[in-house]
Design a protein around this motif. Structure first.
Motif, PDB file in Angstrom:
ATOM      1  N   VAL A 217      42.816  41.924  49.472  1.00 13.17           N
ATOM      2  CA  VAL A 217      41.370  41.726  49.420  1.00 13.17           C
ATOM      3  C   VAL A 217      40.963  41.601  47.959  1.00 13.17           C
ATOM      4  CG1 VAL A 217      39.111  42.764  49.863  1.00 13.17           C
ATOM      5  CG2 VAL A 217      40.912  42.921  51.582  1.00 13.17           C
ATOM      6  N   VAL A 218      40.189  40.581  47.635  1.00  9.12           N
ATOM      7  CA  VAL A 218      39.778  40.315  46.253  1.00  9.12           C
ATOM      8  C   VAL A 218      38.310  40.691  46.067  1.00  9.12           C
ATOM      9  CG1 VAL A 218      39.306  38.464  44.580  1.00  9.12           C
ATOM     10  CG2 VAL A 218      41.483  38.523  45.828  1.00  9.12           C
ATOM     11  N   ILE A 219      38.041  41.405  44.974  1.00  4.07           N
ATOM     12  CA  ILE A 219      36.677  41.729  44.561  1.00  4.07           C
ATOM     13  C   ILE A 219      36.424  40.993  43.252  1.00  4.07           C
ATOM     14  CG2 ILE A 219      35.061  43.564  43.936  1.00  4.07           C
ATOM     15  CD1 ILE A 219      36.882  45.500  45.493  1.00  4.07           C
ATOM     16  N   ALA A 220      35.475  40.067  43.256  1.00 12.09           N
ATOM     17  CA  ALA A 220      35.195  39.234  42.088  1.00 12.09           C
ATOM     18  C   ALA A 220      33.706  39.309  41.787  1.00 12.09           C
ATOM     19  CB  ALA A 220      35.620  37.784  42.355  1.00 12.09           C
ATOM     20  N   GLY A 221      33.348  40.038  40.733  1.00 14.10           N
ATOM     21  CA  GLY A 221      31.943  40.286  40.449  1.00 14.10           C
ATOM     22  C   GLY A 221      31.459  39.661  39.155  1.00 14.10           C
ATOM     23  N   PRO A 222      30.840  38.470  39.221  1.00  7.73           N
ATOM     24  CA  PRO A 222      30.270  37.857  38.021  1.00  7.73           C
ATOM     25  C   PRO A 222      28.947  38.514  37.644  1.00  7.73           C
ATOM     26  CG  PRO A 222      29.783  36.494  39.910  1.00  7.73           C
ATOM     27  CD  PRO A 222      30.650  37.618  40.409  1.00  7.73           C
ATOM     28  N   LEU A 223      28.528  38.332  36.414  1.00  5.55           N
ATOM     29  CA  LEU A 223      27.193  38.757  35.995  1.00  5.55           C
ATOM     30  C   LEU A 223      26.154  37.875  36.682  1.00  5.55           C
ATOM     31  CD1 LEU A 223      27.819  39.099  32.143  1.00  5.55           C
ATOM     32  CD2 LEU A 223      27.666  40.963  33.810  1.00  5.55           C
ATOM     33  N   PRO A 224      25.060  38.452  37.160  1.00  2.77           N
ATOM     34  CA  PRO A 224      24.041  37.656  37.854  1.00  2.77           C
ATOM     35  C   PRO A 224      23.116  36.947  36.875  1.00  2.77           C
ATOM     36  CG  PRO A 224      23.404  39.950  37.898  1.00  2.77           C
ATOM     37  CD  PRO A 224      24.743  39.901  37.216  1.00  2.77           C
ATOM     38  N   ILE A 225      23.649  35.969  36.162  1.00  3.04           N
ATOM     39  CA  ILE A 225      22.893  35.245  35.142  1.00  3.04           C
ATOM     40  C   ILE A 225      21.949  34.254  35.828  1.00  3.04           C
ATOM     41  CG2 ILE A 225      23.050  33.751  33.131  1.00  3.04           C
ATOM     42  CD1 ILE A 225      25.958  34.798  32.789  1.00  3.04           C
ATOM     43  N   VAL A 226      20.677  34.482  35.717  1.00  4.07           N
ATOM     44  CA  VAL A 226      19.700  33.617  36.377  1.00  4.07           C
ATOM     45  C   VAL A 226      19.777  32.219  35.754  1.00  4.07           C
ATOM     46  CG1 VAL A 226      17.255  33.216  36.857  1.00  4.07           C
ATOM     47  CG2 VAL A 226      18.199  35.540  36.978  1.00  4.07           C
ATOM     48  N   GLY A 227      20.010  31.229  36.606  1.00  3.90           N
ATOM     49  CA  GLY A 227      20.177  29.868  36.126  1.00  3.90           C
ATOM     50  C   GLY A 227      21.564  29.565  35.613  1.00  3.90           C
ATOM     51  N   GLY A 228      22.450  30.563  35.597  1.00  2.00           N
ATOM     52  CA  GLY A 228      23.775  30.378  35.029  1.00  2.00           C
ATOM     53  C   GLY A 228      24.700  29.579  35.930  1.00  2.00           C
ATOM     54  N   SER A 229      25.629  28.854  35.299  1.00  2.00           N
ATOM     55  CA  SER A 229      26.590  28.057  36.042  1.00  2.00           C
ATOM     56  C   SER A 229      27.895  28.802  36.278  1.00  2.00           C
ATOM     57  CB  SER A 229      26.885  26.758  35.283  1.00  2.00           C
ATOM     58  OG  SER A 229      27.630  27.030  34.104  1.00  2.00           O
ATOM     59  N   GLY A 230      28.021  29.975  35.713  1.00  2.00           N
ATOM     60  CA  GLY A 230      29.230  30.766  35.855  1.00  2.00           C
ATOM     61  C   GLY A 230      29.124  32.017  35.025  1.00  2.00           C
ATOM     62  N   SER A 231      30.203  32.791  34.997  1.00  2.00           N
ATOM     63  CA  SER A 231      30.190  34.047  34.249  1.00  2.00           C
ATOM     64  C   SER A 231      31.605  34.577  34.094  1.00  2.00           C
ATOM     65  CB  SER A 231      29.347  35.090  34.990  1.00  2.00           C
ATOM     66  OG  SER A 231      29.549  36.385  34.455  1.00  2.00           O
ATOM     67  N   PRO A 232      31.941  35.139  32.920  1.00  4.27           N
ATOM     68  CA  PRO A 232      33.143  35.966  32.862  1.00  4.27           C
ATOM     69  C   PRO A 232      33.034  37.090  33.889  1.00  4.27           C
ATOM     70  CG  PRO A 232      32.298  35.555  30.659  1.00  4.27           C
ATOM     71  CD  PRO A 232      31.246  35.090  31.624  1.00  4.27           C
ATOM     72  N   LEU A 233      34.170  37.537  34.416  1.00  6.74           N
ATOM     73  CA  LEU A 233      34.120  38.565  35.446  1.00  6.74           C
ATOM     74  C   LEU A 233      35.410  39.357  35.469  1.00  6.74           C
ATOM     75  CD1 LEU A 233      34.524  36.967  39.024  1.00  6.74           C
ATOM     76  CD2 LEU A 233      35.452  35.981  36.940  1.00  6.74           C
ATOM     77  N   ARG A 234      35.365  40.508  36.125  1.00  7.17           N
ATOM     78  CA  ARG A 234      36.536  41.338  36.374  1.00  7.17           C
ATOM     79  C   ARG A 234      36.948  41.104  37.819  1.00  7.17           C
ATOM     80  NH1 ARG A 234      37.939  46.126  33.356  1.00  7.17           N
ATOM     81  NH2 ARG A 234      40.146  46.521  33.758  1.00  7.17           N
ATOM     82  N   VAL A 235      38.174  40.695  38.011  1.00  4.10           N
ATOM     83  CA  VAL A 235      38.682  40.416  39.347  1.00  4.10           C
ATOM     84  C   VAL A 235      39.709  41.477  39.719  1.00  4.10           C
ATOM     85  CG1 VAL A 235      39.756  38.715  40.878  1.00  4.10           C
ATOM     86  CG2 VAL A 235      38.371  37.949  38.930  1.00  4.10           C
ATOM     87  N   LEU A 236      39.468  42.158  40.833  1.00  2.00           N
ATOM     88  CA  LEU A 236      40.365  43.193  41.327  1.00  2.00           C
ATOM     89  C   LEU A 236      40.905  42.783  42.692  1.00  2.00           C
ATOM     90  CD1 LEU A 236      38.206  46.350  40.526  1.00  2.00           C
ATOM     91  CD2 LEU A 236      39.928  45.272  39.064  1.00  2.00           C
ATOM     92  N   ALA A 237      42.115  43.234  42.979  1.00  3.04           N
ATOM     93  CA  ALA A 237      42.695  43.024  44.311  1.00  3.04           C
ATOM     94  C   ALA A 237      43.060  44.368  44.902  1.00  3.04           C
ATOM     95  CB  ALA A 237      43.932  42.134  44.226  1.00  3.04           C
ATOM     96  N   LEU A 238      42.734  44.560  46.173  1.00  3.67           N
ATOM     97  CA  LEU A 238      43.114  45.748  46.917  1.00  3.67           C
ATOM     98  C   LEU A 238      44.277  45.362  47.826  1.00  3.67           C
ATOM     99  CD1 LEU A 238      39.640  47.158  48.019  1.00  3.67           C
ATOM    100  CD2 LEU A 238      40.908  47.598  45.909  1.00  3.67           C
ATOM    101  N   LEU A 239      45.333  46.187  47.768  1.00  2.00           N
ATOM    102  CA  LEU A 239      46.554  45.862  48.493  1.00  2.00           C
ATOM    103  C   LEU A 239      47.058  47.115  49.189  1.00  2.00           C
ATOM    104  CD1 LEU A 239      48.716  43.729  49.069  1.00  2.00           C
ATOM    105  CD2 LEU A 239      49.854  44.437  46.971  1.00  2.00           C
ATOM    106  N   GLU A 240      47.208  47.040  50.496  1.00  2.00           N
ATOM    107  CA  GLU A 240      47.687  48.193  51.260  1.00  2.00           C
ATOM    108  C   GLU A 240      49.184  48.288  51.122  1.00  2.00           C
ATOM    109  OE1 GLU A 240      47.015  50.177  55.679  1.00  2.00           O
ATOM    110  OE2 GLU A 240      46.364  48.136  55.262  1.00  2.00           O
TER     111      GLU A 240
END
Length: 257
Positions: free
Chosen positions: A233-256
């Motif tokens: 399961v991937v958790i990918a949380g970008p910054l909520p930049i209003v009007g933004g086309s993208g964002s650096p983010l921290r991507v985590l994976a949960l693995l059983e």
């Protein structure tokens, strides 16, 4: 609430492993360089505000400068002209930021040919072995390219004809956008398209087709070699930049485990 308690207990006792799929963000992070006369993105940099001194005796903090598409980052639909009126990064529903992942490993092929392209038949062969691509999930495309990420020259792998990095054919990009249930595409390279994608028809088909279909991109991922073909399961949380086309983010994976 028992499901959430079980999740936290699994993380605490190691039954659920949390993997970081994010590249460190520094002034040496490779960025996409476009030919003239196109505008250029900024490299990442810190500007010190104070560091336990007369500017602020008890605290250390910085301003920072970067582009939306620097390092491990999120591509929102409005990044591309085919979705110019689509979602900006602040309007991506939070429920879409947590999703299952299918990992397609073509690192051996990319090692043999840096211009290797994923084709529809590759995807169908993977599905025959592992089952259908996940509804509302990510396709994570492993090429082994993250091993080059600490050396910008090897990472871009450019010569007089342009960059040579693996990617996805135009036909396969259209197929993923229009005929699969995935939420988006994640890659280890500087962008979701192949290095030679400027010469494809259309140019940069992953951007054109996937973002045009309201899907998303994740780039410059690491540690995909530690993920199974299915089950993460991937958790990918970008910054909520209003009007933004993208964002650096921290991507985590949960693995059983």
């Amino acid at each position: 609430m028992s499901v959430l308690r079980d999740l936290m207990e699994g993380i605490r006792n190691g039954g659920i492993e949390v993997l970081d799929l994010t590249a460190p963000l520094t002034e040496k992070t490779p960025i996409l360089s476009l030919p003239e006369p196109f505008g250029q993105t900024a490299t990442f940099s810190l500007q010190e505000i104070s560091r336990y001194d007369d500017r602020g005796p008890a605290w250390y903090w910085n301003n920072f400068t970067t582009g939306e598409h620097t390092g491990t980052h999120f591509d929102a639909p409005n990044h591309w002209v085919t979705a110019r009126d689509g979602e900006d990064v602040s309007r991506v529903p939070v429920t879409k930021l947590i999703a299952s992942a299918a990992v397609l490993d073509f690192s051996a092929e990319a090692a043999a040919d840096p211009d290797f392209l994923l084709e529809i038949d590759h995807v169908r062969a993977w599905e025959k072995e592992h089952g259908p691509l996940p509804e509302g999930g990510w396709l994570l495309y492993r090429t082994g390219w993250d091993a080059r990420a600490d050396d910008a020259g090897r990472f871009h792998n450019a010569d007089e004809t342009g960059p040579h990095t693996p990617g996805i054919s135009a036909e396969c990009a259209r197929f993923l956008a229009e005929q699969t249930p995935i939420i988006g595409l994640g890659v280890e390279t500087v962008g979701t398209d192949a290095g030679a994608a400027h010469s494809f028809d259309p140019a940069f088909p992953c951007h054109s087709f996937l973002l045009g279909a309201g899907k998303y991109g994740l780039t410059q991922l690491r540690n995909l070699d530690r993920l199974p073909p299915t089950g993460a399961v991937v958790i990918a949380g970008p910054l909520p930049i209003v009007g933004g086309s993208g964002s650096p983010l921290r991507v985590l994976a949960l693995l059983e485990r």
